[in-house]
Design a protein around this motif. Structure first.
Motif, PDB file in Angstrom:
ATOM      1  N   LEU A  30       0.803  -1.220   0.000  1.00  0.00           N
ATOM      2  CA  LEU A  30       0.000   0.000   0.000  1.00  0.00           C
ATOM      3  C   LEU A  30       0.839   1.274   0.000  1.00  0.00           C
ATOM      4  CD1 LEU A  30      -2.745  -0.991   2.608  1.00  0.00           C
ATOM      5  CD2 LEU A  30      -2.904  -1.089   0.108  1.00  0.00           C
ATOM      6  N   GLY A  31       2.072   1.187   0.478  1.00  0.00           N
ATOM      7  CA  GLY A  31       2.902   2.376   0.607  1.00  0.00           C
ATOM      8  C   GLY A  31       2.536   3.143   1.871  1.00  0.00           C
ATOM      9  N   VAL A  32       3.270   4.199   2.137  1.00  0.00           N
ATOM     10  CA  VAL A  32       3.083   4.952   3.376  1.00  0.00           C
ATOM     11  C   VAL A  32       1.690   5.575   3.452  1.00  0.00           C
ATOM     12  CG1 VAL A  32       3.893   6.896   4.756  1.00  0.00           C
ATOM     13  CG2 VAL A  32       5.546   5.439   3.574  1.00  0.00           C
ATOM     14  N   GLU A  37      -3.929   5.345   5.717  1.00  0.00           N
ATOM     15  CA  GLU A  37      -5.401   5.310   5.618  1.00  0.00           C
ATOM     16  C   GLU A  37      -5.963   4.124   6.393  1.00  0.00           C
ATOM     17  OE1 GLU A  37      -7.927   6.785   3.538  1.00  0.00           O
ATOM     18  OE2 GLU A  37      -6.716   8.469   2.868  1.00  0.00           O
ATOM     19  N   VAL A  38      -5.331   2.959   6.218  1.00  0.00           N
ATOM     20  CA  VAL A  38      -5.789   1.752   6.907  1.00  0.00           C
ATOM     21  C   VAL A  38      -5.597   1.888   8.412  1.00  0.00           C
ATOM     22  CG1 VAL A  38      -5.407  -0.732   7.190  1.00  0.00           C
ATOM     23  CG2 VAL A  38      -5.363   0.280   4.916  1.00  0.00           C
ATOM     24  N   ALA A  43      -7.865   2.475  13.871  1.00  0.00           N
ATOM     25  CA  ALA A  43      -7.917   3.203  15.138  1.00  0.00           C
ATOM     26  C   ALA A  43      -9.352   3.588  15.488  1.00  0.00           C
ATOM     27  CB  ALA A  43      -7.036   4.449  15.060  1.00  0.00           C
ATOM     28  N   ILE A  44     -10.085   4.097  14.516  1.00  0.00           N
ATOM     29  CA  ILE A  44     -11.482   4.475  14.754  1.00  0.00           C
ATOM     30  C   ILE A  44     -12.322   3.230  15.020  1.00  0.00           C
ATOM     31  CG2 ILE A  44     -13.538   5.498  13.702  1.00  0.00           C
ATOM     32  CD1 ILE A  44     -11.603   7.377  12.179  1.00  0.00           C
ATOM     33  N   GLY A  45     -12.012   2.166  14.284  1.00  0.00           N
ATOM     34  CA  GLY A  45     -12.739   0.902  14.457  1.00  0.00           C
ATOM     35  C   GLY A  45     -12.610   0.330  15.849  1.00  0.00           C
ATOM     36  N   ALA A  46     -11.470   0.561  16.507  1.00  0.00           N
ATOM     37  CA  ALA A  46     -11.259   0.028  17.860  1.00  0.00           C
ATOM     38  C   ALA A  46     -12.279   0.624  18.834  1.00  0.00           C
ATOM     39  CB  ALA A  46      -9.839   0.344  18.325  1.00  0.00           C
ATOM     40  N   GLY A 104     -11.727  12.848   5.263  1.00  0.00           N
ATOM     41  CA  GLY A 104     -11.519  12.893   3.822  1.00  0.00           C
ATOM     42  C   GLY A 104     -11.101  11.561   3.242  1.00  0.00           C
ATOM     43  N   SER A 105     -11.442  10.470   3.918  1.00  0.00           N
ATOM     44  CA  SER A 105     -11.064   9.129   3.479  1.00  0.00           C
ATOM     45  C   SER A 105     -12.156   8.503   2.622  1.00  0.00           C
ATOM     46  CB  SER A 105     -10.783   8.235   4.692  1.00  0.00           C
ATOM     47  OG  SER A 105      -9.734   8.747   5.469  1.00  0.00           O
ATOM     48  N   SER A 106     -11.845   7.328   2.071  1.00  0.00           N
ATOM     49  CA  SER A 106     -12.785   6.605   1.233  1.00  0.00           C
ATOM     50  C   SER A 106     -13.978   6.120   2.050  1.00  0.00           C
ATOM     51  CB  SER A 106     -12.080   5.403   0.595  1.00  0.00           C
ATOM     52  OG  SER A 106     -13.013   4.495   0.063  1.00  0.00           O
TER      53      SER A 106
END
Length: 404
Positions: A30-32, A37-38, A43-46, A104-106
């Motif tokens: 995925l790169g940096v 993003e993941v 973090a929010i999912g936790a 501003g994420s997907s």
């Protein structure tokens, strides 16, 4: 109990191992930017996960252990858990969409992650724990983790495939959660129905106190890292995090042990008050003794452990680890006092006050400790918080025992 503990220990190990082995692949593919993003959605999912569970991992397990031979009561409990969690998950979906918009994420990435979290929340993990079916919990949970990892490797080939990281987890957990619920329904003759309003009210009321306590615990556990990120430098945060990873790994060893013993202590609290108190006291002393030995090992070989795990650049983490070495001992003692004594005797509401008070006091102290002393201050903050929680819980447990 020993067999159940082995299964839960295996689950704990694989729960760390499978995601950890996937990280190098994702970071390179995925790169940096993509990996960032993941990391954000994780973090929010936790926090969404804590919200959706609503304390059922402890409350549900306790009730299932107490009523393990009453299929009608187990059916009501199972139905209530699915209904309450479904309502909370509907609310959490709006929270995930808001988080995606603000960051501003997907939206697709956040939506698929919500599906994965929803399926995981609706899985009857608490049911298996309460009935001491650790092997079945291991089979279903490990199947979801491995299937999700395999799907991720096959579908994520470039940064453009970012959404498939969450989609792979979603498909795996939906399938496994559905099969797990079908299994418990057939195996234990459970009937899905709409619980009576008074039963739902009672369930929500009793589970809420554990939910509030879990939120406070999550806050003060992550407080040193959060405070260092705000009041200190990234280098100090990195030094602290390296030591914290080792300490958390040691703390994690107690989770399967506690989970395996929990159904037994819950039943004893209902059937034999004196025997329950004696059982918890022995478990408490044994836990302290074991983690005192582990803590001593960390204290004596902190520099060597850090050097082996993180390299020479993190040499300062050895000093931090030395300060935090005996923290897991206080954590284990706190878990025994809360999960195996206070909760089984029906005093869970008392926990909320303790955890919230410590979280507030820790927040105030974090400004001074982390702002002026960096990683060293963060280490002392961690230790002080765990000592305060342990001492307060011990005093509360003794007071409750004197009253009973």
């Amino acid at each position: 109990m020993f067999k159940n503990g082995l299964s839960l220990a295996a689950l704990q190990i694989f729960s760390y191992a499978v995601p950890f082995l996937l990280l190098p692949y994702l970071s390179r593919t995925l790169g940096v930017a993509g990996f960032g993003e993941v990391a954000l959605v994780w973090a929010i999912g936790a926090y969404i996960q804590i919200f959706a569970d609503f304390g059922f991992y402890v409350y549900g397990a306790k009730e299932a252990a107490v009523h393990r031979d009453d299929n009608a009561e187990l059916s009501r409990l199972w139905s209530s858990a699915l209904l309450i969690k479904s309502v909370l998950l509907a609310i959490s979906f709006l929270m995930m969409l808001l988080a995606a918009f603000l960051s501003g994420s997907s939206i697709s990435l956040f939506a698929f992650m919500w599906v994965a979290l929803a399926a995981q929340a609706l899985a009857p993990s608490w049911f298996f724990q309460g009935l001491e079916k650790g092997f079945l919990l291991l089979v279903f949970a490990l199947s979801a983790q491995v299937a999700g990892a395999v799907l991720t490797v096959f579908t994520v080939k470039s940064p453009d495939d970012l959404v498939f990281v969450a989609a792979s987890q979603a498909f795996a957990w939906v399938a496994v959660s559905f099969l797990a619920n079908i299994f418990v329904a057939k195996k234990y003759s459970l009937i899905l129905s709409i619980p009576r309003p008074e039963y739902l009210k009672k369930t929500v009321s009793e589970a809420y106190h554990l939910f509030a306590a879990n939120v406070a615990i999550s806050f003060y556990v992550n407080l040193p890292s959060l405070a260092l990120g705000v009041f200190s430098t990234k280098n100090e945060l990195a030094v602290f995090t390296a030591a914290q990873k080792i300490v958390f790994a040691l703390q994690g060893l107690f989770t399967p042990v506690s989970s395996a013993v929990f159904p037994r202590s819950s039943r004893l609290a209902k059937e034999n008050g004196v025997g329950h108190t004696s059982f918890v006291a022995r478990f408490w002393l044994l836990s302290i003794a074991c983690f005192f030995v582990f803590g001593s090992f960390l204290f004596m070989f902190s520099d060597e452990i850090v050097s082996l795990a993180f390299g020479a650049e993190f040499s300062k983490s050895g000093e931090i680890l030395k300060i935090m070495a005996f923290g897991p001992m206080f954590v284990a003692a706190s878990i025994v006092a809360s999960n195996h004594y206070v909760i089984p005797i029906g005093k869970a509401p008392k926990l909320k006050k303790i955890y919230i008070s410590v979280a507030i006091a820790g927040s105030v102290a974090s400004v001074f400790l982390c702002g002026f002393f960096g990683a060293v201050g963060g280490a002392y903050l961690y230790l002080a918080v765990e000592v305060a929680v342990c001492g307060w819980l011990g005093f509360a447990a003794l007071s409750m025992r004197q009253k009973t």
